[in-house]
Design a protein around this motif. Structure first.
Motif, PDB file in Angstrom:
ATOM      1  N   ASP A 180      -5.198   8.360  -6.575  1.00 30.51           N
ATOM      2  CA  ASP A 180      -5.617   8.478  -5.170  1.00 30.51           C
ATOM      3  C   ASP A 180      -6.831   7.581  -4.899  1.00 30.51           C
ATOM      4  O   ASP A 180      -6.902   6.900  -3.869  1.00 30.51           O
ATOM      5  N   LYS A 181      -7.772   7.576  -5.836  1.00 31.42           N
ATOM      6  CA  LYS A 181      -8.977   6.757  -5.668  1.00 31.42           C
ATOM      7  C   LYS A 181      -8.640   5.274  -5.721  1.00 31.42           C
ATOM      8  O   LYS A 181      -9.162   4.476  -4.943  1.00 31.42           O
ATOM      9  N   VAL A 182      -7.772   4.881  -6.659  1.00 29.07           N
ATOM     10  CA  VAL A 182      -7.390   3.466  -6.792  1.00 29.07           C
ATOM     11  C   VAL A 182      -6.765   2.951  -5.498  1.00 29.07           C
ATOM     12  O   VAL A 182      -7.168   1.907  -4.956  1.00 29.07           O
ATOM     13  N   PHE A 183      -5.779   3.671  -4.987  1.00 25.47           N
ATOM     14  CA  PHE A 183      -5.086   3.183  -3.787  1.00 25.47           C
ATOM     15  C   PHE A 183      -5.954   3.310  -2.532  1.00 25.47           C
ATOM     16  O   PHE A 183      -5.784   2.559  -1.571  1.00 25.47           O
ATOM     17  N   GLU A 184      -6.897   4.252  -2.556  1.00 30.09           N
ATOM     18  CA  GLU A 184      -7.836   4.343  -1.431  1.00 30.09           C
ATOM     19  C   GLU A 184      -8.768   3.131  -1.402  1.00 30.09           C
ATOM     20  O   GLU A 184      -8.960   2.514  -0.347  1.00 30.09           O
ATOM     21  N   LEU A 185      -9.340   2.803  -2.543  1.00 28.49           N
ATOM     22  CA  LEU A 185     -10.306   1.711  -2.601  1.00 28.49           C
ATOM     23  C   LEU A 185      -9.646   0.339  -2.486  1.00 28.49           C
ATOM     24  O   LEU A 185     -10.263  -0.610  -2.002  1.00 28.49           O
ATOM     25  N   LEU A 186      -8.413   0.234  -2.946  1.00 29.39           N
ATOM     26  CA  LEU A 186      -7.727  -1.055  -2.945  1.00 29.39           C
ATOM     27  C   LEU A 186      -6.668  -1.116  -1.851  1.00 29.39           C
ATOM     28  O   LEU A 186      -5.655  -1.818  -1.982  1.00 29.39           O
ATOM     29  N   HIS A 187      -6.907  -0.405  -0.756  1.00 31.70           N
ATOM     30  CA  HIS A 187      -5.911  -0.332   0.314  1.00 31.70           C
ATOM     31  C   HIS A 187      -5.605  -1.690   0.933  1.00 31.70           C
ATOM     32  O   HIS A 187      -4.508  -1.918   1.454  1.00 31.70           O
ATOM     33  N   ASP A 188      -6.573  -2.632   0.863  1.00 31.06           N
ATOM     34  CA  ASP A 188      -6.357  -3.943   1.463  1.00 31.06           C
ATOM     35  C   ASP A 188      -5.882  -4.981   0.445  1.00 31.06           C
ATOM     36  O   ASP A 188      -5.738  -6.157   0.781  1.00 31.06           O
ATOM     37  N   LYS A 189      -5.645  -4.565  -0.790  1.00 34.60           N
ATOM     38  CA  LYS A 189      -5.228  -5.482  -1.849  1.00 34.60           C
ATOM     39  C   LYS A 189      -3.713  -5.438  -2.046  1.00 34.60           C
ATOM     40  O   LYS A 189      -3.052  -4.451  -1.712  1.00 34.60           O
ATOM     41  N   THR A 190      -3.203  -6.506  -2.621  1.00 36.21           N
ATOM     42  CA  THR A 190      -1.816  -6.523  -3.069  1.00 36.21           C
ATOM     43  C   THR A 190      -1.784  -5.909  -4.464  1.00 36.21           C
ATOM     44  O   THR A 190      -2.548  -6.320  -5.341  1.00 36.21           O
ATOM     45  N   ILE A 191      -0.903  -4.926  -4.666  1.00 39.88           N
ATOM     46  CA  ILE A 191      -0.879  -4.200  -5.941  1.00 39.88           C
ATOM     47  C   ILE A 191       0.513  -4.274  -6.557  1.00 39.88           C
ATOM     48  O   ILE A 191       1.520  -4.018  -5.887  1.00 39.88           O
ATOM     49  N   ILE A 192       0.551  -4.640  -7.852  1.00 41.02           N
ATOM     50  CA  ILE A 192       1.776  -4.541  -8.655  1.00 41.02           C
ATOM     51  C   ILE A 192       1.493  -3.497  -9.718  1.00 41.02           C
ATOM     52  O   ILE A 192       0.650  -3.702 -10.602  1.00 41.02           O
ATOM     53  N   TRP A 193       2.188  -2.390  -9.631  1.00 36.03           N
ATOM     54  CA  TRP A 193       1.882  -1.228 -10.458  1.00 36.03           C
ATOM     55  C   TRP A 193       3.043  -0.931 -11.397  1.00 36.03           C
ATOM     56  O   TRP A 193       4.152  -0.604 -10.953  1.00 36.03           O
ATOM     57  N   VAL A 194       2.794  -1.070 -12.697  1.00 39.18           N
ATOM     58  CA  VAL A 194       3.787  -0.722 -13.704  1.00 39.18           C
ATOM     59  C   VAL A 194       3.528   0.709 -14.138  1.00 39.18           C
ATOM     60  O   VAL A 194       2.411   1.060 -14.535  1.00 39.18           O
ATOM     61  N   THR A 195       4.548   1.550 -14.065  1.00 36.64           N
ATOM     62  CA  THR A 195       4.387   2.949 -14.428  1.00 36.64           C
ATOM     63  C   THR A 195       5.674   3.462 -15.063  1.00 36.64           C
ATOM     64  O   THR A 195       6.742   2.856 -14.890  1.00 36.64           O
ATOM     65  N   HIS A 196       5.564   4.553 -15.811  1.00 32.67           N
ATOM     66  CA  HIS A 196       6.747   5.099 -16.475  1.00 32.67           C
ATOM     67  C   HIS A 196       7.250   6.373 -15.802  1.00 32.67           C
ATOM     68  O   HIS A 196       8.264   6.932 -16.201  1.00 32.67           O
ATOM     69  N   HIS A 197       6.508   6.862 -14.784  1.00 34.04           N
ATOM     70  CA  HIS A 197       7.016   8.009 -14.027  1.00 34.04           C
ATOM     71  C   HIS A 197       6.545   7.898 -12.582  1.00 34.04           C
ATOM     72  O   HIS A 197       5.894   6.920 -12.196  1.00 34.04           O
ATOM     73  N   LEU A 198       6.856   8.879 -11.786  1.00 35.29           N
ATOM     74  CA  LEU A 198       6.749   8.726 -10.331  1.00 35.29           C
ATOM     75  C   LEU A 198       5.547   9.416  -9.705  1.00 35.29           C
ATOM     76  O   LEU A 198       5.469   9.503  -8.475  1.00 35.29           O
ATOM     77  N   ALA A 199       4.602   9.881 -10.497  1.00 35.79           N
ATOM     78  CA  ALA A 199       3.390  10.476  -9.920  1.00 35.79           C
ATOM     79  C   ALA A 199       2.658   9.423  -9.103  1.00 35.79           C
ATOM     80  O   ALA A 199       2.382   8.325  -9.579  1.00 35.79           O
ATOM     81  N   GLY A 200       2.335   9.726  -7.858  1.00 36.57           N
ATOM     82  CA  GLY A 200       1.621   8.788  -6.992  1.00 36.57           C
ATOM     83  C   GLY A 200       2.504   7.753  -6.347  1.00 36.57           C
ATOM     84  O   GLY A 200       2.004   6.798  -5.722  1.00 36.57           O
ATOM     85  N   ILE A 201       3.825   7.898  -6.450  1.00 35.14           N
ATOM     86  CA  ILE A 201       4.728   6.866  -5.944  1.00 35.14           C
ATOM     87  C   ILE A 201       4.682   6.757  -4.417  1.00 35.14           C
ATOM     88  O   ILE A 201       5.054   5.720  -3.845  1.00 35.14           O
TER      89      ILE A 201
END
Length: 580
Positions: free
Chosen positions: A518-539
């Motif tokens: 939640d903090k990462v996506f809040e602070l980086l809301h204006d950034k382009t993000i490529i997120w590698v993950t193994h499950h769907l928490a926060g999807i």
């Protein structure tokens, strides 16, 4: 000679520094030559002085000049030696500094490729031996060989100018020491040194792997087998070193024998050349004694040459770090602010692989978009990320930022990509210094603002040393979630337009994971993000979801679209939330 040229054909570790510090190198060689020249001149002058004094001259004036020269050369030799040592070690310390910087930059820029192609023990061998070998290449081989050859040429020309026949004999006799014996050392003892290096390298690698699995040895009751396994290479190295000492003894004996023959030749020649009068006879002892100080540099030549195969291997290994998997591309800067990341028909296969790890992937990502990349282990997600940032060169296709190839933007990569991965590295320094790595020009207040933004202000300011608190090696002073937040603060300072999240929450508990995401996506809301993950928490934070299977996208769309249309996605999503 062909192998020698091939070794340095694409060298970036030895020849560049010979050129960079060529002035200092010339000074070192000059001082080294003058050290042994002064020693030879001292013996030459002393031989004359002793002979002249033995004649009991009627006046001190006859031996005054040789006495003064004896003092001069006696002082000059240790002075030249001392200054030569200072200068040569100054050279080596400069080289060491450059090596460390170069090694750090190489590992930092190509960490993923190096981790894939080298075992832990392999890297240990490079750090422990190869860098040290290249340093010794200058001190133990380059300097002694060049100084020895200079002395060889000086003696041959000096004697040859007085008598060409004796000069030819000097050419042949001293040539045995300066040319034949070094080549013989490379062919015999050099091979033995190389075998020792191979055994030691395998020992480093195997021991590291075995220690990492020490628990398995203990559980299986094979502790004694583990100990005995380490004794075998140690005994093999000891046997090789014993043979090496035996060879060195005989080589030194042969050098001394050749020097003896050289002395006898000079003695016979000078006795015939300078016995026409009593005053001329003073030169007999001078020529006979002058050759003895050359014994030390001539012995060092053979020893330095014998170590060349080990140095050759080390040069090849460290140059292999530079070669990596990225082909040289002319570097440019990004012409304008980030507008588009284009991945066009991207395909990649490892050189020793039999299949495409990434197969014909195409996608376009715009500023501010959030993309999640999912899939089981081994499907190509990590390789895909390495291709995106330029760690790997694609077999086909390309990655473009604003239509500029990412491979041509490696010099400015840190201004384009911020990376938050599973184990962000924190150095054994202060909190302030660790976060400031994101932007070394940031002010203290900007660093504190970044720390406050990630929610660590109260924690840091509650510590006795506050922002000067030592985080300890690898950040052991803080918990996993706190380390990730410090790394996130570093990324905020870096202010890159594209952020790579490589499973940053894999080692965190679900509550900490949710708070961090939640903090990462809040602070980086204006950034382009490529997120590698193994499950769907926060999807729910992302705009696009891409599932990778066998190097390809087999599901893609928004989270809402996939939940409605893809039973597999819906099942995974419900499982992540504890729904039946």
């Amino acid at each position: 000679m062909k192998n020698f040229r091939k070794t340095f054909e694409n060298d970036t570790w030895v020849m560049p520094y010979l050129r960079k510090y060529k002035g200092l190198l010339i000074l070192v060689l000059f001082l080294g030559f003058m050290t042994f020249f002064s020693g030879g001149a001292l013996m030459f002058n002393s031989g004359y002085l002793i002979s002249e004094a033995a004649r009991q001259p009627s006046s001190i004036i006859y031996i005054y000049v040789p006495v003064v020269l004896a003092r001069a050369f006696g002082i000059a030799r240790p002075v030249f030696r001392y200054v030569e040592r200072l200068t040569s070690h100054n050279w080596v310390l400069r080289i060491v500094s450059d090596f460390r910087k170069k090694l750090y930059q190489t590992v930092e820029q190509k960490a993923s490729a190096i981790q894939r192609s080298h075992q832990t023990g392999d890297i240990l061998s490079i750090l422990a031996d190869d860098i040290d070998h290249i340093e010794n290449l200058y001190l133990r081989t380059v300097f002694p060989m060049v100084i020895g050859w200079l002395l060889y040429i000086f003696v041959v020309i000096g004697v040859g100018s007085l008598n060409w026949v004796v000069g030819l004999l000097m050419l042949l006799l001293l040539g045995i020491i300066t040319i034949v014996m070094p080549l013989a050392s490379v062919a015999t003892n050099g091979v033995r040194e190389f075998k020792q290096h191979q055994i030691q390298h395998e020992f480093y690698t195997n021991l590291t792997d075995e220690v990492l699995g020490l628990g398995d040895w203990l559980i299986s009751g094979r502790y004694n087998d583990f100990i005995n396994l380490q004794k075998k290479p140690i005994k093999a190295i000891a046997a090789l070193r014993k043979r090496d000492h035996y060879f060195q003894w005989w080589r030194s004996f042969l050098v001394q024998f050749v020097i003896l023959l050289t002395t006898l030749v000079l003695l016979v020649w000078s006795a015939n050349q300078f016995t026409a009068s009593k005053s001329l006879a003073n030169w007999v002892a001078a020529f006979a004694l002058a050759i003895f100080p050359a014994v030390s540099p001539f012995v060092n030549m053979s020893q330095g040459a014998s170590e060349w195969p080990v140095y050759k291997r080390s040069i090849e290994r460290v140059n292999a770090l530079d070669s990596g998997t990225v082909k040289p591309v002319k570097q440019t800067a990004l012409a304008e602010p980030f507008k588009e990341l284009s991945i066009n028909d991207l395909t990649f296969k490892y050189a020793d692989g039999d299949r495409d790890v990434v197969q014909h992937i195409s996608m376009t990502i715009h500023p501010g978009e959030k993309v999640a990349l999912l899939g089981p282990s081994g499907t190509g997600k990590s390789t895909f990320l390495k291709l995106v940032v330029g760690d790997l060169t694609p077999s086909d296709g390309q990655v473009l930022i604003n239509q500029q190839n990412i491979l041509s933007l490696q010099d400015v990569r840190s201004s384009l990509f911020g990376i938050l991965d599973q184990q962000p590295y924190l150095f054994d320094t202060t909190v302030m210094n660790n976060v400031r790595l994101g932007n070394v020009n940031a002010s203290d207040q900007q660093v504190k603002d970044a720390i406050a933004a990630v929610g660590l202000k109260e924690l840091i300011e509650s510590l006795p040393d506050q922002y000067d608190t030592q985080v300890q090696e690898a950040g052991k002073r803080f918990s996993g979630g706190e380390r990730q937040r410090l790394s996130l603060a570093r990324i905020l300072l870096q202010d890159a337009p594209i952020i790579i999240l490589d499973e940053p929450t894999v080692s965190l508990d679900p509550i900490t994971e949710k708070k961090l995401l939640d903090k990462v996506f809040e602070l980086l809301h204006d950034k382009t993000i490529i997120w590698v993950t193994h499950h769907l928490a926060g999807i729910a934070h992302v705009d696009q979801v891409r599932f990778m299977e066998n190097g390809q996208f087999d599901m893609q769309g928004t989270p809402q679209e996939l939940y409605k249309a893809q039973p597999r996605f819906r099942q995974l999503y419900d499982l992540d939330r504890g729904r039946v």
